[in-house]
Scaffold this motif. Structure first.
Motif, PDB file in Angstrom:
ATOM      1  N   TRP A  27       0.851  -1.189   0.000  1.00  0.00           N
ATOM      2  CA  TRP A  27       0.000   0.000   0.000  1.00  0.00           C
ATOM      3  C   TRP A  27       0.880   1.230   0.000  1.00  0.00           C
ATOM      4  N   ARG A  28       0.661   2.123  -0.959  1.00  0.00           N
ATOM      5  CA  ARG A  28       1.432   3.362  -1.109  1.00  0.00           C
ATOM      6  C   ARG A  28       0.529   4.552  -0.800  1.00  0.00           C
ATOM      7  N   PRO A  29       0.340   4.882   0.482  1.00  0.00           N
ATOM      8  CA  PRO A  29      -0.590   5.962   0.831  1.00  0.00           C
ATOM      9  C   PRO A  29      -0.100   7.323   0.377  1.00  0.00           C
ATOM     10  N   GLY A 102      -4.241   6.882  -2.596  1.00  0.00           N
ATOM     11  CA  GLY A 102      -2.986   6.169  -2.793  1.00  0.00           C
ATOM     12  C   GLY A 102      -3.231   4.995  -3.724  1.00  0.00           C
ATOM     13  N   TYR A 103      -2.258   4.092  -3.776  1.00  0.00           N
ATOM     14  CA  TYR A 103      -2.428   2.950  -4.667  1.00  0.00           C
ATOM     15  C   TYR A 103      -1.782   1.704  -4.089  1.00  0.00           C
ATOM     16  N   LEU A 104      -2.222   0.577  -4.586  1.00  0.00           N
ATOM     17  CA  LEU A 104      -1.620  -0.715  -4.275  1.00  0.00           C
ATOM     18  C   LEU A 104      -0.723  -1.099  -5.445  1.00  0.00           C
ATOM     19  N   TYR A 105       0.490  -1.534  -5.130  1.00  0.00           N
ATOM     20  CA  TYR A 105       1.434  -1.930  -6.176  1.00  0.00           C
ATOM     21  C   TYR A 105       1.290  -3.430  -6.419  1.00  0.00           C
ATOM     22  N   ASP A 106       0.736  -3.773  -7.574  1.00  0.00           N
ATOM     23  CA  ASP A 106       0.544  -5.171  -7.961  1.00  0.00           C
ATOM     24  C   ASP A 106       1.755  -5.603  -8.778  1.00  0.00           C
ATOM     25  N   ARG A 107       2.692  -6.238  -8.101  1.00  0.00           N
ATOM     26  CA  ARG A 107       3.950  -6.583  -8.768  1.00  0.00           C
ATOM     27  C   ARG A 107       3.806  -7.751  -9.743  1.00  0.00           C
ATOM     28  N   VAL A 108       2.791  -8.599  -9.532  1.00  0.00           N
ATOM     29  CA  VAL A 108       2.628  -9.752 -10.431  1.00  0.00           C
ATOM     30  C   VAL A 108       1.664  -9.452 -11.565  1.00  0.00           C
ATOM     31  N   GLY A 109       0.973  -8.327 -11.489  1.00  0.00           N
ATOM     32  CA  GLY A 109       0.146  -7.870 -12.598  1.00  0.00           C
ATOM     33  C   GLY A 109      -1.028  -8.756 -12.933  1.00  0.00           C
ATOM     34  N   SER A 110      -1.717  -9.237 -11.891  1.00  0.00           N
ATOM     35  CA  SER A 110      -2.879 -10.094 -12.152  1.00  0.00           C
ATOM     36  C   SER A 110      -4.000  -9.340 -12.857  1.00  0.00           C
ATOM     37  N   ALA A 166      -8.214   1.941   5.273  1.00  0.00           N
ATOM     38  CA  ALA A 166      -9.473   2.480   5.786  1.00  0.00           C
ATOM     39  C   ALA A 166      -9.230   3.753   6.589  1.00  0.00           C
ATOM     40  N   ARG A 167      -8.181   3.777   7.399  1.00  0.00           N
ATOM     41  CA  ARG A 167      -7.875   4.976   8.181  1.00  0.00           C
ATOM     42  C   ARG A 167      -7.562   6.162   7.279  1.00  0.00           C
ATOM     43  N   ALA A 168      -6.848   5.904   6.186  1.00  0.00           N
ATOM     44  CA  ALA A 168      -6.566   6.979   5.230  1.00  0.00           C
ATOM     45  C   ALA A 168      -7.857   7.500   4.621  1.00  0.00           C
ATOM     46  N   ALA A 169      -8.771   6.592   4.307  1.00  0.00           N
ATOM     47  CA  ALA A 169     -10.054   6.993   3.733  1.00  0.00           C
ATOM     48  C   ALA A 169     -10.859   7.818   4.726  1.00  0.00           C
TER      49      ALA A 169
END
Length: 201
Positions: A27-29, A102-110, A166-169
């Motif tokens: 997670w990249r807030p 922010g974003y989630l980094y999907d390293r496997v690219g599903s 959720a806290r960031a939201a």
């Protein structure tokens, strides 16, 4: 401790909840998505005035999700436009302006044919929902629940990383939408006929 309230119908639905294992995407807030990393999905924490958020339950398999999905050509590369469209398709929801979290980094690219990508998270006001109907893209007919953000994390099965999200939201929703930091704990299913949720500011 406040007792969580819900109806018999909601209790029956919650009894069939199936939590998916967390994917473990970092997670990249508050970080902007790097220019080289394609944004493939946008999902939203959609808030009611009392601090609860919209969660979708697929009654056929018990899987819980937030509204959102893949960016399509019609979205013009805009995660906010994708979220508004997907919320309308999945939950028949109309939302206010989306705020980037922010974003989630999907390293496997599903979500990107095996190539790394970003999955954006946003927050917005849930203005209203229309009559319940199946998602035209998937055929899934979701049940629409308002729940406290912390409970949403539990239902989603997202663990500690989900709680940070959720806290960031909540922080953004408190600052931008004026919702309370401590949400109403009642679990409520939105009416199948639709309703107004968060009047225009």
């Amino acid at each position: 401790m406040q007792r969580i309230e819900y109806s018999a119908e909601v209790a029956e639905l919650l009894g069939r909840i199936r939590r998916r294992p967390a994917a473990g995407w970092p997670w990249r807030p508050a970080e902007e998505v790097p220019a080289w990393l394609p944004v493939k999905q946008s999902w939203g924490w959609l808030f009611a005035p009392d601090g609860r958020v919209l969660t979708l339950v697929n009654p056929k398999d018990g899987v819980v999700s937030l509204p959102g999905g893949s960016l399509e050509a019609e979205d013009g590369g805009d995660p906010g436009a994708a979220l508004a469209r997907e919320a309308g398709e999945e939950a028949q929801a109309v939302i206010g302006p989306a705020h980037y979290l922010g974003y989630l980094y999907d390293r496997v690219g599903s979500a990107n044919n095996g190539n790394e990508c970003a999955r954006v998270r946003m927050a917005a006001a849930l203005r209203r929902v229309g009559p319940s109907r199946p998602d035209p893209a998937s055929g899934r007919h979701y049940r629409r629940l308002l729940v406290a953000p912390g409970l949403a994390v539990e239902l989603l099965g997202w663990g500690g990383q989900g709680l940070r999200q959720a806290r960031a939201a909540v922080r953004v929703a408190v600052a931008e939408l004026g919702v309370p930091a401590a949400a109403n704990e009642v679990i409520e299913e939105l009416p199948a006929a639709g309703c107004e949720v968060f009047p225009d500011l």
